[in-house]
Design a protein around this motif. Structure first.
Motif, PDB file in Angstrom:
ATOM      1  N   LYS A   1       0.875  -1.260   0.030  1.00  0.00           N
ATOM      2  CA  LYS A   1      -0.126   0.037   0.117  1.00  0.00           C
ATOM      3  C   LYS A   1       0.756   1.316  -0.007  1.00  0.00           C
ATOM      4  N   GLU A   2       1.701   1.345   0.724  1.00  0.00           N
ATOM      5  CA  GLU A   2       2.579   2.312   0.785  1.00  0.00           C
ATOM      6  C   GLU A   2       3.707   2.811  -0.285  1.00  0.00           C
ATOM      7  N   ARG A   3       4.079   1.614  -0.895  1.00  0.00           N
ATOM      8  CA  ARG A   3       4.962   1.901  -1.891  1.00  0.00           C
ATOM      9  C   ARG A   3       4.269   1.712  -3.247  1.00  0.00           C
ATOM     10  N   GLY A   4       3.128   1.484  -3.378  1.00  0.00           N
ATOM     11  CA  GLY A   4       2.338   1.164  -4.657  1.00  0.00           C
ATOM     12  C   GLY A   4       2.992   0.054  -5.434  1.00  0.00           C
ATOM     13  N   MET A   5       3.095  -1.111  -4.888  1.00  0.00           N
ATOM     14  CA  MET A   5       3.635  -2.178  -5.650  1.00  0.00           C
ATOM     15  C   MET A   5       2.834  -3.089  -6.288  1.00  0.00           C
ATOM     16  N   GLY A   6       3.242  -3.835  -7.225  1.00  0.00           N
ATOM     17  CA  GLY A   6       2.577  -4.994  -7.516  1.00  0.00           C
ATOM     18  C   GLY A   6       2.773  -6.368  -7.015  1.00  0.00           C
ATOM     19  N   LEU A   7       1.974  -6.977  -6.364  1.00  0.00           N
ATOM     20  CA  LEU A   7       2.391  -8.203  -5.468  1.00  0.00           C
ATOM     21  C   LEU A   7       1.693  -9.439  -6.449  1.00  0.00           C
TER      22      LEU A   7
END
Length: 285
Positions: A201-207
């Motif tokens: 959420k904080e880094r706006g990553m794709g998981l």
């Protein structure tokens, strides 16, 4: 949604004495800034899919695809030099068991510093500071001491958190987590999931979250892709998993034990993993 990963007709094959074996059989999917869960039984092709994205399939294994792109950049035909820049820096993968992923003859600190300096031009002292900050971010107490430990001196839960910290040090945009909680007890599982949820959420990553646990994936992920015999047979929003339609997905759901309403026998899937007639369904957004 902007796609971080775009895959069409991905296949992973291995030559055998009896012919070519397809571990991944023409799957298509996309990944945005979201949590995509991939579920299925052992041997369904989940881990192979993650490794294929990073081009970690060793010869004589072969990866083919109509398209395998990250931000529109071709990964399938990229040079090995380019892939070394992608691995870790832009896309990281947490392997199943930290005991087999961490180097047994190097301290945690040495490995984390090496992982960061491979991708960024920073001094050893600054890399050490970053490693301390990252260990603190994944809720490891006394990180100064942990940096001096060898892998055999840490617990399974701490080892998994160390792996997460190491993979996230270069600040990748995409994280592939292959069974990151399967070897952990319930309380540590929740800690690891909370850490990953916060970082995504904080880094706006794709998981990409690979797991056998349908209930866990349904609660943690945004979308789910169900794999069977190397194919994606069904995709849905995580909130809609209970309304799945494919017989294999229904079989998996019916085989989950219910502690409130125990049964003498669990449902058994009629087909075996060698069955190759499951229809191919795209997981594209």
């Amino acid at each position: 949604m902007t796609h971080l990963i775009d895959v069409e007709n991905l296949r992973v094959t291995f030559p055998t004495r009896s012919g070519t074996f397809e571990a991944v059989r023409g799957i298509s999917f996309t990944l945005g800034k979201e949590r995509l869960g991939i579920v299925g039984e052992s041997g369904s092709g989940k881990s192979m899919t993650g490794r294929a994205l990073l081009r970690l399939i060793r010869p004589p294994g072969q990866i083919t695809a109509d398209r395998m792109e990250m931000h529109g950049q071709d990964l399938l035909n990229a040079s090995e030099k380019r892939m070394r820049q992608v691995r870790g820096r832009q896309m990281s993968m947490i392997m199943q068991d930290p005991k087999f992923s961490l180097n047994p003859v190097m301290t945690v600190g040495q490995q984390m510093i090496e992982a960061l300096r491979t991708h960024e031009k920073v001094s050893k002292s600054r890399a050490g500071e970053r490693a301390l900050e990252m260990l603190d971010e994944v809720a490891i107490r006394n990180p100064e001491r942990v940096l001096t430990l060898y892998p055999h001196e840490v617990s399974g839960g701490m080892g998994q958190r160390i792996m997460i910290a190491m993979m996230l040090l270069p600040k990748p945009e995409i994280l592939i987590a292959d069974e990151p909680t399967s070897a952990l007890d319930v309380s540590v599982q929740l800690q690891v999931l909370d850490i990953m949820d916060k970082l995504v959420k904080e880094r706006g990553m794709g998981l990409i979250f690979i797991s056998h646990d349908l209930n866990l994936v349904a609660k943690f992920c945004d979308r789910i892709a169900v794999m069977y015999a190397g194919r994606i047979v069904e995709t849905c929003k995580a909130s809609e998993l209970g309304r799945a339609k494919h017989p294999y997905t229904l079989g998996l759901l019916n085989a989950v034990p219910d502690l409130e309403h125990p049964r003498a026998r669990l449902d058994v899937l009629k087909r075996d993993p060698a069955w190759r007639e499951a229809p191919s369904v795209s997981a594209r957004q």
